[in-house]
Design a protein around this motif. Sequence first.
Motif, PDB file in Angstrom:
ATOM      1  N   HIS A 226       0.816  -1.211   0.000  1.00  0.00           N
ATOM      2  CA  HIS A 226       0.000   0.000   0.000  1.00  0.00           C
ATOM      3  C   HIS A 226       0.855   1.269   0.000  1.00  0.00           C
ATOM      4  N   LEU A 227       2.154   1.118  -0.258  1.00  0.00           N
ATOM      5  CA  LEU A 227       3.055   2.260  -0.344  1.00  0.00           C
ATOM      6  C   LEU A 227       3.594   2.396  -1.757  1.00  0.00           C
ATOM      7  N   ARG A 228       3.731   3.630  -2.194  1.00  0.00           N
ATOM      8  CA  ARG A 228       4.423   3.884  -3.447  1.00  0.00           C
ATOM      9  C   ARG A 228       5.925   3.684  -3.220  1.00  0.00           C
ATOM     10  N   PRO A 229       6.676   3.417  -4.280  1.00  0.00           N
ATOM     11  CA  PRO A 229       8.133   3.296  -4.117  1.00  0.00           C
ATOM     12  C   PRO A 229       8.715   4.522  -3.432  1.00  0.00           C
ATOM     13  N   GLY A 230       9.502   4.290  -2.424  1.00  0.00           N
ATOM     14  CA  GLY A 230      10.085   5.387  -1.667  1.00  0.00           C
ATOM     15  C   GLY A 230       9.184   5.934  -0.579  1.00  0.00           C
ATOM     16  N   GLY A 231       7.965   5.387  -0.459  1.00  0.00           N
ATOM     17  CA  GLY A 231       7.036   5.843   0.572  1.00  0.00           C
ATOM     18  C   GLY A 231       7.507   5.450   1.962  1.00  0.00           C
ATOM     19  N   ARG A 232       6.982   6.149   2.946  1.00  0.00           N
ATOM     20  CA  ARG A 232       7.433   5.940   4.323  1.00  0.00           C
ATOM     21  C   ARG A 232       6.362   5.283   5.188  1.00  0.00           C
ATOM     22  N   LEU A 233       6.825   4.492   6.149  1.00  0.00           N
ATOM     23  CA  LEU A 233       5.982   3.906   7.184  1.00  0.00           C
ATOM     24  C   LEU A 233       6.494   4.383   8.533  1.00  0.00           C
ATOM     25  N   LEU A 234       5.599   4.975   9.346  1.00  0.00           N
ATOM     26  CA  LEU A 234       5.945   5.467  10.679  1.00  0.00           C
ATOM     27  C   LEU A 234       4.954   4.910  11.680  1.00  0.00           C
ATOM     28  N   VAL A 235       5.455   4.319  12.762  1.00  0.00           N
ATOM     29  CA  VAL A 235       4.575   3.801  13.804  1.00  0.00           C
ATOM     30  C   VAL A 235       5.059   4.257  15.168  1.00  0.00           C
ATOM     31  N   GLU A 236       4.112   4.521  16.039  1.00  0.00           N
ATOM     32  CA  GLU A 236       4.462   4.772  17.428  1.00  0.00           C
ATOM     33  C   GLU A 236       4.651   3.436  18.125  1.00  0.00           C
ATOM     34  N   ILE A 237       5.552   3.407  19.116  1.00  0.00           N
ATOM     35  CA  ILE A 237       5.857   2.168  19.827  1.00  0.00           C
ATOM     36  C   ILE A 237       5.920   2.427  21.322  1.00  0.00           C
ATOM     37  N   GLY A 238       5.848   1.348  22.089  1.00  0.00           N
ATOM     38  CA  GLY A 238       6.186   1.415  23.496  1.00  0.00           C
ATOM     39  C   GLY A 238       7.691   1.584  23.621  1.00  0.00           C
ATOM     40  N   TRP A 239       8.147   2.214  24.695  1.00  0.00           N
ATOM     41  CA  TRP A 239       9.546   2.637  24.784  1.00  0.00           C
ATOM     42  C   TRP A 239      10.546   1.494  24.821  1.00  0.00           C
ATOM     43  N   GLN A 240      10.080   0.246  25.029  1.00  0.00           N
ATOM     44  CA  GLN A 240      10.996  -0.897  25.044  1.00  0.00           C
ATOM     45  C   GLN A 240      10.863  -1.768  23.795  1.00  0.00           C
TER      46      GLN A 240
END
Length: 280
Positions: A226-240
């Motif tokens: 579901h991303l175009r070439p060069g597209g970015r994925l960003l997710v929030e995470i728990g600190w560990q």
Amino acid sequence: MILRDVLRAGAEELRTAGVENAMRDARRLMAGALGVDAGRLTLLERDEVTPVVSATFLDAIRQRCEGVPVSHLLGWREFYGRRFEVSRDVLDPRPETEALIAEALREPFEEVLDLGTGSGCIVLTLLAERPAASGVGTDLSAAALEVARRNAQALGVEGRCAFTQSDWFADVGARFDLIVSNPPYIAAEEMAGLAPELRHEPRMALTDEADGLSAYRVIAANAGAHLRPGGRLLVEIGWQQGGAVAALFRAAGFAEVAVLPDLDGRDRVVRGRWRDGKNP
């Protein structure tokens, strides 16, 4: 009674119940009862408080003593300089999530997908900051999507954001420049030790009822489609969780994978770029 005395009584009730920052919460609740900005209370502290305002305030104090978040009692919470409607149907926007916003805004994007949008605070903030962009917010909860739609309208971006009820990517067909998500990342065994306020937020937005990594496995495995070439994925995470989530990104074929801190210096965001001609 004058406002100052009612305010002090409410704050003392909160302290007795073990609520941290009792006076701060009391001031916010009094401002809500009066319908004014909390910064104006000092100017009003010698004014008489009407029975209706006093009753409204003290009822809110009692609910706060029972662990109901201030944001739920007010019906809103500020995030990235904007006010968002919140309810028991959505996760409260939190300052830590602003680290994800800041990273998303480091590069241009035209179309953004927000998985598990909740109140819509992430996708709507990004669209408000980038007037030429459009977006899609998905959530499994129909009630959460209604809150997000109202927030989109309040921010004046409803024409640029569509909302879809979907189990992650199940009902998403398009490709995007940017995919963002703050998925449930608390392990089931950790839920009992959380702050009482979190009992008033939707459990499905907090935990995957497993090890806290289930959503990241699904997102990492399917985002590339579901991303175009060069597209970015960003997710929030728990600190560990930085190392584990970064490993999932790399295994799925993402390049430039990095773990980024929030303002407190704790790991908070994992980013990756979908492979293009330069990233085999």
